[in-house]
Design an enzyme around this catalytic site. Structure first.
Site, PDB file in Angstrom:
ATOM      1  N   CYS A 113       0.811  -1.226   0.000  1.00 29.98           N
ATOM      2  CA  CYS A 113       0.000   0.000   0.000  1.00 29.98           C
ATOM      3  C   CYS A 113       0.843   1.274   0.000  1.00 29.98           C
ATOM      4  O   CYS A 113       0.312   2.360  -0.207  1.00 29.98           O
ATOM      5  CB  CYS A 113      -0.962   0.007   1.184  1.00 29.98           C
ATOM      6  N   HIS A 246      -2.913   7.105   2.638  1.00 25.57           N
ATOM      7  CA  HIS A 246      -3.410   5.849   2.072  1.00 25.57           C
ATOM      8  C   HIS A 246      -4.820   5.593   2.610  1.00 25.57           C
ATOM      9  O   HIS A 246      -5.069   5.729   3.812  1.00 25.57           O
ATOM     10  CB  HIS A 246      -2.456   4.713   2.455  1.00 25.57           C
ATOM     11  N   ASN A 276     -10.190  -0.037   0.285  1.00 25.44           N
ATOM     12  CA  ASN A 276      -8.724   0.038   0.256  1.00 25.44           C
ATOM     13  C   ASN A 276      -8.227  -0.580  -1.053  1.00 25.44           C
ATOM     14  O   ASN A 276      -8.325  -1.792  -1.238  1.00 25.44           O
ATOM     15  CB  ASN A 276      -8.184  -0.720   1.478  1.00 25.44           C
TER      16      ASN A 276
END
Ligand code: UT7
Length: 319
Positions: A113, A246, A276
């Site tokens: 990520c 993020h 996500n």
């Protein structure tokens, strides 16, 4: 002095929208549990035939179009992904071929990520060193392929998508500062531990996660790395116009903003709509806020990522 500057952004989402309510028909979960713990209401999932490089292609074309840059002008292509189309060639080379570029440097970055901030900082270094002039930097994922759709503790959290930026060399910044870190001793709190061996995947190929450990780690390092990066640029947190962390969990975004003293209305949030999307989440959020007019030329935007590895980092950009 040479700097790099973002001159175009783009993004792509699959067409298949899956709400929490729909997910709750096949997984033992509820819209109420998912929204209160994460802020996620829906996610987009790729069709079986749709690859990471397909999503990357759509996002890249938009970014090139906005930048007014032709494919032939690209001399660097970096794709951040944890879900490459194949073991090799890299997704960056597959994307290069789909775009119709020949000869640019092309490679993938694997920092889960944090992949997009790793890729952006790397492209910035190439440009400042004079090794590239016009770079395409993409975060693209089909995370749905490595999720166990029976594991409610992970599958409800993720989605698919891609985001891209075009960076160009210039004599004005641009990218003001960047910081990248990793600590491999945390490798087992978030992992897809399966290995390719003898033509088979040995071990669990799906995402495994210690959610609470990840949560605590993320909140701490997102705070630390934001301060470190803003300091490096000789600025104060109050100089930041937009924070784009993020997009993992609304509670992580809220506590990061609170610790940094950045008002929540200056934080770009897309996790509610996209879930996500790993390496794609930051460029997807950036493109969303550029296209809806919130982020304007001259704004200082702090992008920060954290993910498996563990990896974390931040890039401070003047648009
Ligand atoms: O890019 C980084 C990716 N990862 C993250 O960002 C994850 C960070 N962590 C988190 O966001 C949170 O830890 C989660 C949202 C994953 C979990 O929230 P939590 O408050 O830490 O819940 P928990 O893991 O402590 O689980 C609480 C309960 C458990 O039930 P019992 O043992 O208390 O009966 C779980 O089995 O919630 C249960 N549970 C669920 N229930 C309904 C776990 N997942 C679900 C679900 N639906 N999807």
């Amino acid at each position: 002095m040479t700097y790099s500057r973002i001159i175009g952004t783009g993004s792509a989402l699959p067409t298949r929208l899956v709400t929490n309510h729909e997910l709750a028909q096949t997984v033992d979960t509820s819209d109420e549990w998912i929204t209160t713990r994460t802020g996620i209401r829906q996610r987009y999932l790729a069709e079986e035939s749709q690859t990471t490089s397909d999503l990357a292609l759509e996002a890249s074309r938009q970014a090139l179009d906005q930048a007014g840059v032709s494919v032939d002008e690209l001399d660097l292509i970096i794709v951040a992904t944890t879900t490459p189309d194949q073991v090799f060639p890299s997704t960056a080379c597959l994307l290069q071929n789909k775009l119709g570029n020949k000869g640019a440097t092309a490679f993938d970055i694997q920092a889960v990520c944090s992949g997009f901030v790793y890729a952006l900082a790397t492209a910035d270094s190439f440009i400042r060193a004079g090794q590239a002039r016009t770079a395409l930097v993409v975060g693209a994922e089909t995370l749905s392929r490595i999720l166990d759709w029976q594991d409610r503790s992970t599958c409800v959290l993720f989605g698919d998508g891609a985001g891209a930026v075009v960076l160009r060399a210039g004599d004005q910044p641009g990218i003001l500062a960047s910081t990248l870190h990793a600590d491999g001793s945390y490798s087992d709190i978030l992992a897809a531990p399966g290995k390719m061996c003898g033509g088979k995947i040995v071990g669990n190929p799906f995402v495994e996660m210690d959610g609470q450990a990840v949560f605590k780690f993320a909140v701490k390092v997102l705070d630390d790395v934001a301060r470190e990066t803003v300091d490096k640029a000789g600025l104060a947190l109050s100089d930041i116009d937009w924070l784009i962390p993020h997009q993992a969990n609304l509670r992580i975004l809220d506590s990061t903003a609170k610790k940094l003293g950045i008002p929540t209305e200056r934080v770009v949030v897309t996790v509610d709509r996209h879930a996500n999307t790993s390496a794609a989440s930051i460029p997807l959020a950036l493109d969303t806020a550029v296209r809806d007019g919130r982020i304007k030329p001259g704004d200082k935007v702090l992008l920060e990522g954290v993910g498996g590895g563990f990896t974390w980092g931040a890039v401070l950009v003047q648009m």
